[in-house]
Enzyme design. Structure first.
Site, short mmCIF file in Angstrom:
data_model
loop_
_atom_site.label_atom_id
_atom_site.label_comp_id
_atom_site.label_asym_id
_atom_site.label_seq_id
_atom_site.Cartn_x
_atom_site.Cartn_y
_atom_site.Cartn_z
N THR A 3 0.81 -1.22 0.00
CA THR A 3 0.00 0.00 0.00
C THR A 3 0.84 1.27 0.00
O THR A 3 2.00 1.26 0.35
CB THR A 3 -0.94 0.01 1.24
OG1 THR A 3 -1.59 -1.22 1.33
CG2 THR A 3 -1.93 1.12 1.19
N GLY A 41 -1.10 -2.59 6.28
CA GLY A 41 -2.09 -3.61 6.67
C GLY A 41 -2.80 -3.17 7.94
O GLY A 41 -3.12 -1.98 8.11
N ASP A 48 -8.05 -10.14 1.91
CA ASP A 48 -8.40 -9.41 3.14
C ASP A 48 -9.70 -9.95 3.76
O ASP A 48 -10.04 -9.59 4.89
CB ASP A 48 -8.55 -7.91 2.87
CG ASP A 48 -7.23 -7.17 3.00
OD1 ASP A 48 -6.21 -7.80 3.34
OD2 ASP A 48 -7.20 -5.95 2.76
N GLU A 70 -2.88 -4.52 -2.17
CA GLU A 70 -2.81 -5.43 -1.02
C GLU A 70 -1.37 -5.83 -0.74
O GLU A 70 -0.59 -5.00 -0.35
CB GLU A 70 -3.73 -6.64 -1.18
CG GLU A 70 -4.35 -7.13 0.12
CD GLU A 70 -3.38 -7.52 1.25
OE1 GLU A 70 -3.27 -6.72 2.20
OE2 GLU A 70 -2.79 -8.61 1.22
N1 GLU Z 1 -5.12 -4.65 2.12
C1 GLU Z 1 -4.87 -3.87 3.28
C2 GLU Z 1 -6.09 -3.14 3.75
O1 GLU Z 1 -6.91 -2.81 2.97
C3 GLU Z 1 -3.83 -2.87 3.04
C4 GLU Z 1 -2.56 -3.53 2.71
C5 GLU Z 1 -1.45 -2.93 3.45
O2 GLU Z 1 -1.37 -1.76 3.72
O3 GLU Z 1 -0.56 -3.67 3.76
O4 GLU Z 1 -6.22 -2.88 4.88
#
Ligand code: GLU
Length: 586
Positions: free
Chosen positions: A398, A486, A440, A418
């Site tokens: 991200t 995440g 997710d 992601e």
């Molecule tokens: N998929 C994660 C989310 O939507 C973000 C991924 C990340 O920042 O590592 O929370």
């Protein structure tokens, strides 16, 4: 990624954007910039320079944000791009209103609760098996988000916003150590796909630091979208290519490296893409020490979790101990109650002061709670809790950007594919990686006998932790911030807020300070410096530590000072350091 200054001048000239004022800040990894006239903070000097140039030439915060975001799709392709989704939060200086765009990826119409259960043995797939497959890809929302933001609040066309990024993709940028390492970390998966191998494993290995990375296919994709509009992405030739890639992964004739799992095709269809719709949910809103904190509502859990934790801290004490306890409690509640379809009254309750009182009353100022803590009981009173659920995690990728203009408009935008490298498949001929956002979802129920709010479903959006946040003081912007990372996004945003608002730090100090993250696990996940600096005091209170992590998050932020000034801040060190810039120093 570092974009060679000479190329920047050429490219922006060719794009008709810059002739004389060559972007002096291009290539400059300056973490803090103070001044006037507008400000940009991203993880990447080229993206920041592109955004700044748009502001200098009279574009507003949205124009600059989309141009910078498109550039990040080129220079930070393993974190974000048109193959993914995200959440866009906007403050409109004229109406003084905060609005959001939910550009989250969406599951195929055929998805069921058992989407990630292997029919062969009835067990959930391993994370990496699901990740590097066609199954993990949701319908991307990023292109639609860019178009919608420009239509609603921008002054430039999508074609014009994409132009500088297409130039960067065509002419290339110099590979740095972070870019190279990100490829090396996922080389086994990248090496399974012909298109990804060709783009990112030239000669069978990650490109050397200093080589020029070009992506003419992505440049052409941007130009095609600019010419034809987003229809080509959702209903036209690009849609066809996305569907083909998902359903028939472009396997390499001669794979590079090893990958332990079979590559499973996905089930996303053309009508899934054609049916994609953005959402525009009202932002979450909570009050904290006289400030108003706006965040992202479902399908992100960011707004409610940050809001709930702030309320708990406000009901308790402004200390790191309360920060850690509040985030553990907020995570227990998020895991139990928050998913794409959580009812509004439940979301409202979770960020109410009454709920914060009910949750804060379990915290002792002198003894840390034993983790994991159970979620609160929505129907209970006093310190009532429900039965515990399991821990839930997400990956780490991200990117995030913060932009403000001279009129006072603000953009806070977090977007992603992601995991770092998404599902590892570059769409052949199109130059972008597909997301693995659907991982997710929880693959199997995590909440015991209680319903799990984040199981897959038809057309459903997976729960996110992304927390783009805008804080107002007396109705005017005070602070805007966000981060990747995440589930640690929630704690990073929370900790920066607590550092700035409660612990007497300046904004640059608040971002640079070592981070610790308590997400309702036995131990705090911390950067080494956090444990060194705060560990003894926290251990005395009974806090435990899990294994250290090198770094948490890669935040960007802007603080608004009196007289129309800005303090733009990016990371001094994390992810190789970010880039902040202002239009004028005075
Ligand atoms: N998929 C994660 C989310 O939507 C973000 C991924 C990340 O920042 O590592 O929370």
């Amino acid at each position: 990624m570092r974009f060679l200054p000479v190329l920047t001048v050429l490219s922006l000239t060719a794009a008709g954007l810059v002739v004389t004022s060559a972007p002096a800040l291009a290539g400059d990894r300056q973490p803090t910039a103070t001044g006037y006239g507008g400000a940009v903070a991203t993880v990447d000097p080229t993206a920041t320079a592109v955004g700044l140039e748009v502001l200098r030439r009279g574009g507003n915060a949205v124009d600059a944000a989309i141009a910078a975001a498109a550039t990040l799709g080129v220079t930070e392709p393993f974190s974000a791009g048109v193959g993914g989704g995200g959440f866009f939060v906007h403050y409109d200086a004229r109406t003084r209103k905060v609005s959001t765009i939910d550009g989250r990826e969406t599951a195929p119409a055929s998805a069921t609760e058992r989407y990630f259960i292997d029919p062969a043995d009835g067990l959930p797939y391993d994370f990496n098996e699901a990740r590097v497959s066609g199954l993990s890809t949701g319908v991307p929302g990023t292109v639609a988000t860019w178009e919608s933001a420009l239509n609603r609040w921008g002054t430039r066309s999508l074609a014009s916003a994409l132009r500088p990024a297409a130039e960067v993709a065509d002419r290339g940028f110099a590979v740095d150590a972070t870019f190279r390492q990100q490829i090396a970390d996922i080389q086994g998966a990248f090496g399974r796909f012909e298109s990804t191998k060709a783009l990112y494993l030239p000669g069978g290995a990650p490109p050397a630091v200093g080589t020029i990375q070009r992506n003419p296919d992505l440049a052409a994709t941007y130009r095609l979208i600019g010419r034809k509009g987003t229809g080509v992405f959702y209903r036209g030739a690009v849609a066809d290519d996305i569907v083909r890639t998902v359903q028939h992964p472009p396997l390499a004739a001669e794979p590079v490296g090893t990958w332990a799992y079979p590559i499973r095709p996905g089930v996303l269809t053309r009508s899934d893409l054609a049916g994609y719709r953005l959402r525009h949910p009202a932002p979450t809103r909570s009050d904290y020490r006289g400030l108003t904190v706006y965040g992202m509502s479902t399908p992100s859990s960011g707004g409610t979790a940050v809001g709930e934790a702030l309320n708990i801290i406000e009901a308790g004490q402004p200390t790191l101990h309360y920060y850690l306890e509040a985030s553990a409690l907020a995570f227990a509640d998020r895991n139990r109650y928050v998913g794409a379809y959580t009812a509004k009254p439940v979301l409202k309750k979770l960020i109410s002061d009454d709920w914060a009182e009910q949750r804060a009353c379990t915290i002792s100022p002198t003894t840390a709670l034993v983790k994991p803590v159970p979620p609160g009981d929505l129907t209970g009173t006093g310190c009532a809790t429900a039965t515990a659920g399991a821990k839930v995690e997400e990956g780490q990728s991200t990117t995030n950007l913060t932009v403000a203009d001279k009129w006072g408009n603000v953009v806070e935008y977090t977007f992603t594919i992601e995991a770092t490298g998404g599902n590892a498949m570059v769409v052949p001929g199109r130059g972008f990686l597909l997301n693995n956002e659907l991982t997710d979802f929880n693959f199997a129920p995590t909440q015991g006998t209680a319903p799990d709010p984040n199981l897959p479903g038809p057309g459903k959006r997976p729960r996110s932790s992304m927390s783009p946040t805008i804080v107002l003081k007396d109705g005017k912007p005070f602070l805007a911030l966000g981060s990747p990372g995440g589930a640690t996004i929630i704690t990073t945003v929370l900790q920066v807020l607590v550092n700035r608002i409660d612990l007497g730090m300046t904004l640059p100090e608040a971002l640079a300070a070592p981070r610790g993250s308590q997400r309702n696990s036995a131990g705090i996940q911390a950067e080494p410096a956090f444990r060194t600096r705060y560990g003894p005091d926290l251990t005395r209170l009974g806090h435990a530590f899990a294994a250290d992590v090198a770094e948490l998050g890669a935040a960007t932020a802007i603080e608004f000072t009196r007289g129309g000034g800005f303090i733009a801040v990016a990371e001094p060190v994390r992810r190789g350091g970010g880039a902040a810039a202002v239009v004028s120093r005075r």
